[in-house]
Design a protein around this motif. Structure first.
Motif, PDB file in Angstrom:
ATOM      1  N   LEU A   1       0.863  -1.171   0.000  1.00 34.88           N
ATOM      2  CA  LEU A   1       0.000   0.000   0.000  1.00 34.88           C
ATOM      3  C   LEU A   1       0.899   1.221   0.000  1.00 34.88           C
ATOM      4  O   LEU A   1       1.694   1.400   0.919  1.00 34.88           O
ATOM      5  N   THR A   2       0.791   2.035  -1.043  1.00 39.15           N
ATOM      6  CA  THR A   2       1.668   3.202  -1.128  1.00 39.15           C
ATOM      7  C   THR A   2       0.941   4.503  -0.833  1.00 39.15           C
ATOM      8  O   THR A   2       1.552   5.463  -0.414  1.00 39.15           O
ATOM      9  N   ILE A   3      -0.365   4.530  -1.075  1.00 44.74           N
ATOM     10  CA  ILE A   3      -1.147   5.726  -0.756  1.00 44.74           C
ATOM     11  C   ILE A   3      -2.411   5.281  -0.041  1.00 44.74           C
ATOM     12  O   ILE A   3      -3.152   4.437  -0.537  1.00 44.74           O
ATOM     13  N   GLY A   4      -2.635   5.842   1.138  1.00 42.59           N
ATOM     14  CA  GLY A   4      -3.818   5.516   1.920  1.00 42.59           C
ATOM     15  C   GLY A   4      -3.418   5.012   3.300  1.00 42.59           C
ATOM     16  O   GLY A   4      -2.295   4.586   3.523  1.00 42.59           O
ATOM     17  N   SER A   5      -4.364   5.070   4.212  1.00 41.82           N
ATOM     18  CA  SER A   5      -4.154   4.623   5.587  1.00 41.82           C
ATOM     19  C   SER A   5      -4.404   3.121   5.678  1.00 41.82           C
ATOM     20  O   SER A   5      -5.391   2.615   5.154  1.00 41.82           O
ATOM     21  N   MET A   6      -3.518   2.415   6.365  1.00 36.50           N
ATOM     22  CA  MET A   6      -3.679   0.973   6.549  1.00 36.50           C
ATOM     23  C   MET A   6      -4.996   0.671   7.269  1.00 36.50           C
ATOM     24  O   MET A   6      -5.724  -0.237   6.887  1.00 36.50           O
ATOM     25  N   GLU A   7      -5.288   1.420   8.303  1.00 38.98           N
ATOM     26  CA  GLU A   7      -6.501   1.173   9.071  1.00 38.98           C
ATOM     27  C   GLU A   7      -7.747   1.423   8.220  1.00 38.98           C
ATOM     28  O   GLU A   7      -8.686   0.616   8.210  1.00 38.98           O
ATOM     29  N   ASN A   8      -7.762   2.531   7.486  1.00 41.18           N
ATOM     30  CA  ASN A   8      -8.905   2.824   6.615  1.00 41.18           C
ATOM     31  C   ASN A   8      -9.041   1.767   5.522  1.00 41.18           C
ATOM     32  O   ASN A   8     -10.151   1.357   5.180  1.00 41.18           O
ATOM     33  N   PHE A   9      -7.915   1.339   4.975  1.00 44.77           N
ATOM     34  CA  PHE A   9      -7.944   0.338   3.912  1.00 44.77           C
ATOM     35  C   PHE A   9      -8.520  -0.979   4.439  1.00 44.77           C
ATOM     36  O   PHE A   9      -9.361  -1.603   3.789  1.00 44.77           O
TER      37      PHE A   9
END
Length: 167
Positions: free
Chosen positions: A51-59
């Motif tokens: 994952l390069t763009i975005g929050s891990m938790e949100n994803f």
């Protein structure tokens, strides 16, 4: 063949979640190696994505909303959540054919020591979408040979059943 189709359909769902929620992922390690060798992605015990763009938790939450039949687990170290975050996606549908659980591992690019040592490699992954995974927005490096050589050494094209990654 069924496992390959299922794995690709799961990656398509991940791609759709990315598109809908402004996340960007790309094939890494085992998934990228299989793609570069034109091997079936369903034959892997796991598929690695970054994952390069975005929050891990949100994803992770977006994935849970998209597929209630999936098991989506996120692990984080409270002391260093950014550097230790990992999302694991599992489904019993993928484990029916092979006893080893099929997993999609999603990590942040800051977890890959090869990328930390060679930050210029990150730019390779943003040049094109994967031709290997048609119909998805999962990224694939246009210069994957360079990346795989850094990751696995000069003989990355030849499968090595006794391969052990170097630290």
């Amino acid at each position: 063949i069924q496992r390959d189709r299922l794995t690709k359909s799961f990656l398509k769902t991940i791609s759709d979640v990315c598109d809908s929620n402004n996340h960007i992922v790309w094939l890494d390690s085992s998934g990228l190696l299989a793609a570069a060798r034109n091997e079936a992605i369903g034959g892997l015990s796991d598929v690695d994505l970054l994952l390069t763009i975005g929050s891990m938790e949100n994803f992770a939450n977006d994935l849970k909303k998209a597929r209630s039949d999936w098991t989506v687990e996120i692990s984080m170290d409270a002391k260093n959540p950014t550097a230790s975050s990992q999302i694991v996606v599992m489904s019993s549908k993928l484990t029916e054919e092979i006893s080893e659980p099929a997993i999609i591992d999603i990590r942040g690019s800051n977890l890959n020591p090869k990328l930390l040592a060679n930050p210029h490699l990150l730019t390779l992954h943003f040049q094109e979408h994967s031709k290997y995974l048609d119909g998805t927005s999962i990224r694939f490096p246009s210069c994957h040979e360079i990346y795989l050589e850094v990751l696995y050494g000069p003989n990355w094209q030849v499968p090595d059943q006794f391969y052990r990654p170097k630290d």
